[in-house]
Design a protein around this motif. Structure first.
Motif, mmCIF file in Angstrom:
data_model
loop_
_atom_site.group_PDB
_atom_site.id
_atom_site.type_symbol
_atom_site.label_atom_id
_atom_site.label_comp_id
_atom_site.label_asym_id
_atom_site.label_seq_id
_atom_site.Cartn_x
_atom_site.Cartn_y
_atom_site.Cartn_z
ATOM 1 N N GLU A 89 0.832 -1.197 0.000
ATOM 2 C CA GLU A 89 0.000 0.000 0.000
ATOM 3 C C GLU A 89 0.873 1.255 0.000
ATOM 4 N N PHE A 90 1.942 1.213 0.793
ATOM 5 C CA PHE A 90 2.866 2.351 0.815
ATOM 6 C C PHE A 90 3.583 2.514 -0.529
ATOM 7 N N LEU A 91 3.987 1.384 -1.109
ATOM 8 C CA LEU A 91 4.689 1.463 -2.394
ATOM 9 C C LEU A 91 3.818 2.087 -3.474
ATOM 10 N N LEU A 92 2.531 1.830 -3.406
ATOM 11 C CA LEU A 92 1.622 2.315 -4.450
ATOM 12 C C LEU A 92 1.107 3.730 -4.192
ATOM 13 N N ILE A 93 1.488 4.317 -3.046
ATOM 14 C CA ILE A 93 1.020 5.683 -2.757
ATOM 15 C C ILE A 93 1.407 6.623 -3.892
ATOM 16 N N ASN A 94 2.690 6.561 -4.284
ATOM 17 C CA ASN A 94 3.184 7.491 -5.288
ATOM 18 C C ASN A 94 3.372 6.844 -6.655
ATOM 19 N N HIS A 95 3.096 5.550 -6.757
ATOM 20 C CA HIS A 95 3.273 4.908 -8.063
ATOM 21 C C HIS A 95 2.168 5.373 -9.007
ATOM 22 N N PRO A 96 2.507 5.709 -10.269
ATOM 23 C CA PRO A 96 1.496 6.292 -11.161
ATOM 24 C C PRO A 96 0.408 5.332 -11.607
ATOM 25 N N LEU A 97 0.607 4.023 -11.458
ATOM 26 C CA LEU A 97 -0.413 3.035 -11.855
ATOM 27 C C LEU A 97 -0.836 3.214 -13.312
ATOM 28 N N ASP A 98 0.160 3.440 -14.182
ATOM 29 C CA ASP A 98 -0.127 3.615 -15.610
ATOM 30 C C ASP A 98 0.176 2.331 -16.378
ATOM 31 N N CYS A 99 -0.254 1.203 -15.802
ATOM 32 C CA CYS A 99 0.042 -0.104 -16.395
ATOM 33 C C CYS A 99 -0.355 -0.232 -17.869
ATOM 34 N N PRO A 100 -1.502 0.286 -18.298
ATOM 35 C CA PRO A 100 -1.873 0.097 -19.711
ATOM 36 C C PRO A 100 -0.892 0.715 -20.709
ATOM 37 N N ILE A 101 -0.182 1.761 -20.286
ATOM 38 C CA ILE A 101 0.754 2.386 -21.223
ATOM 39 C C ILE A 101 2.201 2.140 -20.831
ATOM 40 N N ASP A 112 2.707 -8.233 -10.579
ATOM 41 C CA ASP A 112 2.495 -9.613 -10.132
ATOM 42 C C ASP A 112 2.359 -9.700 -8.620
ATOM 43 N N GLN A 113 3.205 -8.983 -7.909
ATOM 44 C CA GLN A 113 3.179 -9.093 -6.457
ATOM 45 C C GLN A 113 2.041 -8.287 -5.840
ATOM 46 N N ALA A 114 1.582 -7.250 -6.528
ATOM 47 C CA ALA A 114 0.406 -6.523 -6.040
ATOM 48 C C ALA A 114 -0.817 -7.431 -6.073
ATOM 49 N N VAL A 115 -0.907 -8.256 -7.111
ATOM 50 C CA VAL A 115 -2.030 -9.190 -7.222
ATOM 51 C C VAL A 115 -1.909 -10.302 -6.183
ATOM 52 N N ALA A 116 -0.690 -10.839 -6.037
ATOM 53 C CA ALA A 116 -0.508 -12.010 -5.177
ATOM 54 C C ALA A 116 -0.439 -11.662 -3.689
ATOM 55 N N GLY A 118 -0.720 -8.107 -2.351
ATOM 56 C CA GLY A 118 -1.137 -6.760 -1.982
ATOM 57 C C GLY A 118 -2.540 -6.677 -1.427
ATOM 58 N N TYR A 119 -2.920 -5.465 -1.045
ATOM 59 C CA TYR A 119 -4.257 -5.170 -0.523
ATOM 60 C C TYR A 119 -5.167 -4.903 -1.709
ATOM 61 N N ASP A 120 -6.452 -5.109 -1.548
ATOM 62 C CA ASP A 120 -7.350 -5.001 -2.696
ATOM 63 C C ASP A 120 -7.948 -3.605 -2.859
ATOM 64 N N ARG A 121 -7.510 -2.636 -2.095
ATOM 65 C CA ARG A 121 -8.011 -1.262 -2.252
ATOM 66 C C ARG A 121 -6.981 -0.300 -1.667
ATOM 67 N N SER A 122 -7.151 0.960 -1.967
ATOM 68 C CA SER A 122 -6.243 1.976 -1.439
ATOM 69 C C SER A 122 -7.022 2.968 -0.582
ATOM 70 N N ARG A 123 -6.376 3.418 0.518
ATOM 71 C CA ARG A 123 -7.014 4.383 1.408
ATOM 72 C C ARG A 123 -6.461 5.788 1.206
ATOM 73 N N TYR A 124 -5.598 5.962 0.207
ATOM 74 C CA TYR A 124 -4.936 7.249 0.029
ATOM 75 C C TYR A 124 -5.581 8.041 -1.101
ATOM 76 N N ARG A 125 -5.814 9.311 -0.865
ATOM 77 C CA ARG A 125 -6.441 10.170 -1.866
ATOM 78 C C ARG A 125 -5.560 11.382 -2.195
ATOM 79 N N GLU A 126 -4.394 11.462 -1.537
ATOM 80 C CA GLU A 126 -3.505 12.602 -1.770
ATOM 81 C C GLU A 126 -2.911 12.539 -3.182
#
Length: 689
Positions: A89-101, A112-116, A118-126
């Motif tokens: 969850e911390f790693l994905l706070i600032n990750h752009p999550l632009d997987c399609p591009i 792969d490791q986020a799926v296996a 990781g948590y299934d939702r994010s609590r961060y909106r910043e």
């Protein structure tokens, strides 16, 4: 050895083993980003958290914690699972999550490791932070906003490549990975950074946005851009090679690959020979196969065999060389040559032209003497192996030859043959190091073997080997480092002058004088073509390079990615390429072209299938038999005593990025030449990433 229990399984491992390594031995997967088995332990990412008892009631980083006797480890306890989800969850706070591009999509450890794990939702909106992209040269594209600061790239650059160009600046949330002064990464192994990056912050610039991994057909093969024979995987879509990646082979290339081997593949699409040509009225014009063969048959009709010669090039495969050798023999010619650089190698003494200790033998050497070689450009993967041994602190290295940055410290003894004599006379302290070493090693390069006085140099080297006890029953430290893939196979097959045959100089001088009237060039382009005089030249190869420009008849052949072919690497180990794509146009596999030609000129060769050709190779040398061990060879003195020249040794490779027809046709290698050889390492105005 300590015993511990991991997820209810008891395991005994050597002291000093980490929990993560112990878990891998029994098949338990612990996720990680920063840990890599060939790099030092950093403990940055904290993704490998596990519960350890006895110990404090908090998760521990398994990559950095050594095992202890009686330890109980739980990799999937509620504490470990919750901790990993929190880290992700911390790693994905600032990750752009632009997987399609993202170019790493489908091959991304973070995905792969986020799926296996990781948590299934994010609590961060910043808002997410953004990081300016860095310029790292023509091969590595950057998207540094994706970076999770695992520092794999930093550790690889410093520890394996030996080029400390990368590092971290600032701290905490503001930390960034980059070059301290923005410039291209000065390493011939920089493409491996892309393989190491687990998140897509570093991707392949030449391959960017060309394909997704599931579109590609994957073929296991062998690299032929140098003599190491690195194991590779060729990724192709349709009939186009899009990417080359290294395969794991601990005894050859481990899991690394040189930049030329990886990125010169765009040269496979340019300047290709895809149809036969015949020279008419001074111009090369397209022709049919029958017309090309007929032109050759007409020219050699009635010609004496001693007026014919054949030269094999640097990428020629063993199947083509044995067929051409048999054809020339049938025509009565004994003037064959696979050493187009004129190297002074004894075809009758296998020990004199092999890397006898094996590439993996570098891991055991405690003293290494480099003579007439620059392994950083001649064999980057092997040079990384020497650095790996150097990093253990258990080897002393010295060099006679060019004084260049080899990425590790070494004692520069001198530049020429007089230094070898000084060693023999005991005027250098390194002679004592070699004599005292348990496993001394000498690596002899082509810079010492392609001179006019090479036989005398070889005699000095031979005395040096004998006086230091470098060759004995349990160790052979005499090694020749070849620079081209075809050389060892050609020597093993006897593609050398026979009785009354001419060597390279004899062929060239004979052609100049008109004594040689017919020359068959099998992919040979590194020759002074003007010295072929008025000889009738047949060029068989894949690219329109120097040989094709001089030819009277051109027979289009297949590149290494387009044929199933055999090569012997500098160790003398048999390795085989596999066809990943088909040759363009009318080009064909080289041995089939020679077989078809033999029938037209009335000297039909009996081999009709690849298996029959390989049986013929085995009949010539049992080394090519997959089911038999190579015949043993014994040491005998090398070279011929005589005067040596004062000229210093010089590596035959002046530009690592352009050494053969394929790399010379590559636009990527042309850009690398501009950046690394011509010294323009700063970012060009208007370029990105």
């Amino acid at each position: 050895m300590p015993k511990l229990t991991i997820d209810g399984i008891e395991v005994e491992v050597p002291a000093g083993t980490t929990i993560l390594q112990a878990a891998e031995q029994i098949g338990i997967e612990i996720p990680r980003f920063c840990y890599h088995e060939r790099l030092s332990i950093a403990g940055n990412c904290r993704m490998c958290l596990v519960e350890v008892q006895p110990g404090p009631p908090k998760p521990a980083a398994s990559c950095a914690m050594p095992v202890a006797d009686g330890m109980v480890v739980k990799t999937n306890s509620p504490m470990a699972v919750k901790a990993r989800k929190g880290v992700m969850e911390f790693l994905l706070i600032n990750h752009p999550l632009d997987c399609p591009i993202c170019d790493q999509g489908g091959e991304c450890d973070l995905q792969d490791q986020a799926v296996a794990f990781g948590y299934d939702r994010s609590r961060y909106r910043e808002g997410k932070r953004a990081v300016k992209d860095k310029y790292m040269g023509p091969l590595v594209a950057t998207e540094m906003t994706r970076c999770i600061q695992c520092t794999r790239c930093v550790r690889f650059a410093q520890e394996v490549a030996g080029v400390p160009d990368l590092g971290g600046v600032n701290r905490g949330e503001h930390m960034e990975i980059g070059t301290y002064v923005e410039k291209a990464i000065g390493s011939e192994l920089s493409g491996n950074l892309v393989d190491l990056c687990p998140v897509g912050a570093l991707t392949s610039k030449p391959y960017a946005f060309n394909a997704r991994p599931w579109e590609l057909k994957k073929t296991e093969s062998i690299d032929v851009f140098d003599a190491i024979g690195a194991n590779i995987r060729i990724d192709a879509r349709g009939n186009e090679v899009l990417r080359v990646l290294p395969r794991l082979n601990e005894s050859v290339n481990e899991e690394w690959l040189g930049d030329k081997s990886r990125h010169a593949i765009d040269g496979l699409r340019r300047q290709r020979l895809d149809t036969p040509y015949v020279r008419r009225d001074g111009k090369l014009v397209p022709a049919t196969w029958q017309e090309a063969f007929s032109a050759i048959a007409a020219r050699i009709r009635g010609m004496s065999g001693n007026r014919m010669a054949a030269i094999a090039g640097d990428m020629a495969d063993a199947e083509a060389m044995i067929m051409l050798k048999d054809l020339m023999s049938a025509l009565g010619s004994r003037s064959l040559e696979c050493r187009q650089d004129g190297a002074a190698l004894d075809p009758d003494n296998r020990l004199s032209w092999q890397f006898n200790s094996g590439i993996s033998g570098i891991d055991e050497a405690d003293a290494i003497l480099l003579v007439g070689t620059n392994p950083r450009w001649e064999a980057p993967v092997l040079n990384a192996r020497i650095r790996k041994r150097y990093m253990t602190g258990q080897v002393k290295i010295a060099a006679v030859g060019p004084q260049v940055d080899l990425t590790y410290r070494y004692q520069h003894l001198g530049t020429g043959p007089e230094t070898l004599q000084a060693l023999l006379d005991g005027r250098h302290d390194f002679m004592g190091v070699l004599k005292a070493a348990k496993k001394p090693m000498l690596i002899l390069g082509m810079g010492a073997l392609t001179r006019k006085d090479s036989k005398a140099v070889l005699a000095l080297v031979s005395k040096l080997v004998e006086s230091t006890g470098m060759v004995r029953a349990d160790w052979n430290g005499f090694n020749v480092l070849h620079t081209v893939a075809a050389r060892v196979g050609g020597l093993e097959l006897g593609f050398v002058p026979g009785p009354n045959g001419r060597d390279l100089e004899g062929i060239l001088s004979g052609a100049e004088k008109g004594e040689i009237e017919f020359v068959y060039l099998l992919g040979a382009d590194e020759l002074p073509m003007t010295r072929l005089g008025k000889a009738f030249v047949v060029y068989q190869g894949s690219h329109g390079d120097a040989g094709a420009m001089r030819a009277d008849v051109i027979l289009p052949g297949a590149a290494y990615t387009e044929k199933s072919a055999t090569y012997l690497n500098t160790e003398g180990v048999v390795q085989r390429t596999a066809r990943a794509v088909f040759p363009p146009g009318q080009a064909r596999e080289d041995w089939t072209v020679i077989r078809a030609l033999s029938e037209v000129i009335g000297r039909k060769l009996p081999q009709d299938t690849l298996a029959q050709v390989r049986d013929r190779m085995t009949a010539v040398s049992p080394v090519f038999d997959d089911d038999a061990a190579p015949p043993p060879a014994t040491w005998s003195p090398l070279g011929q005593s005589g005067p040596v020249e004062a000229a210093p040794f010089a590596s035959p490779i002046r530009n690592y990025y352009m050494t053969d027809p394929v790399s010379r046709a590559s636009a990527t290698m042309a850009e690398c030449t501009e950046v690394y050889v011509n010294g323009n390492q700063q970012r060009k105005t208007g370029t990105h990433g």
